[in-house]
Design a protein around this motif. Sequence first.
Motif, PDB file in Angstrom:
ATOM      1  N   LYS A 205      43.888  45.757  39.520  1.00 29.91           N
ATOM      2  CA  LYS A 205      43.130  45.339  38.327  1.00 29.91           C
ATOM      3  C   LYS A 205      44.035  45.384  37.098  1.00 29.91           C
ATOM      4  O   LYS A 205      43.957  44.518  36.222  1.00 29.91           O
ATOM      5  N   SER A 209      45.158  42.273  34.651  1.00 30.14           N
ATOM      6  CA  SER A 209      44.871  42.317  33.217  1.00 30.14           C
ATOM      7  C   SER A 209      46.071  41.920  32.364  1.00 30.14           C
ATOM      8  O   SER A 209      45.910  41.487  31.225  1.00 30.14           O
ATOM      9  N   VAL A 218      41.660  39.139  42.220  1.00 27.00           N
ATOM     10  CA  VAL A 218      41.215  40.353  42.911  1.00 27.00           C
ATOM     11  C   VAL A 218      39.975  39.997  43.720  1.00 27.00           C
ATOM     12  O   VAL A 218      39.055  39.363  43.202  1.00 27.00           O
ATOM     13  N   GLU A 220      36.789  40.932  44.843  1.00 25.27           N
ATOM     14  CA  GLU A 220      35.805  41.952  44.508  1.00 25.27           C
ATOM     15  C   GLU A 220      34.819  42.220  45.644  1.00 25.27           C
ATOM     16  O   GLU A 220      34.141  43.247  45.664  1.00 25.27           O
TER      17      GLU A 220
END
Length: 272
Positions: A205, A209, A218, A220
Amino acid sequence: MSTMSYSAASDACKRGFLRFSQLMVTGALCVNLLSVSAQAETLKLLAGSTPSSRPTCFMDMESGKFEGFMPEIAQEVAKRAGFEVSFNAIPFSTLLQSLLSDKIDMIVAGMSPTDQRKTKVDFSDGITSVGEGIYARDDNKKQYRSPADFKGEAIGIMAGTDYGRRISEMNVAKEIKFYESAADLARDVSLGRVSVGMNDYPIIKGQASIGALKGMHVVESYQSTKVAPIAFALRKGNEPLLLKINQAIESMKQDGSLQKILNKWGMQYIPA
């Protein structure tokens, strides 16, 4: 009855004052020496940290300093426990061996206290808990939910991780490639050499970013196989120091400073 002359009395007073002054100087010197000695005996520890595991720990290339929630918490722990800590860049897979061979004094990284590791080193109380996550290229639309979805695929995992060993023992993926560098793993996912990359969920993460996963996302939908605590590690035989570190960690939990640092790096405290 004889009496002391004024001159004799004056000389006695002078001698007494001189002796008192000497005692005061000697006392002051002793205090100063004790102070210098105390300063000289301040414990200095060299910690091993991975250089590219944002937000857990990473080296800021501009300042040359280690950043992330683990180094920042370690520095506050050191302050409260009465020692100094500096950092050295070491790949995750060689952190344990570096500690056991006295190259470093402490591990400050996203390391979990597994039963196997605890036979070699001592761990502090948990800082927080994390699980593994995965990422894939944007053109890979597969909804991975568990390791079972790796069947027939080549995947990449960071070397030395407990989940790397766990996934490998499942014998599901067609091939597992292990990487020392998170950047190298991301490159091979981007080039299609592996279908997914696996690392600590907070780390991937953090990579996303700052734009380090360009053209990737990512996943999820993937559920971690295990959420485990991460902690500091010391060589065995340092129980007094370990006790001070644990007391410092507990005080940070109690006064909210631990959660404040975690929040700064987009993390939350998750107990083991």
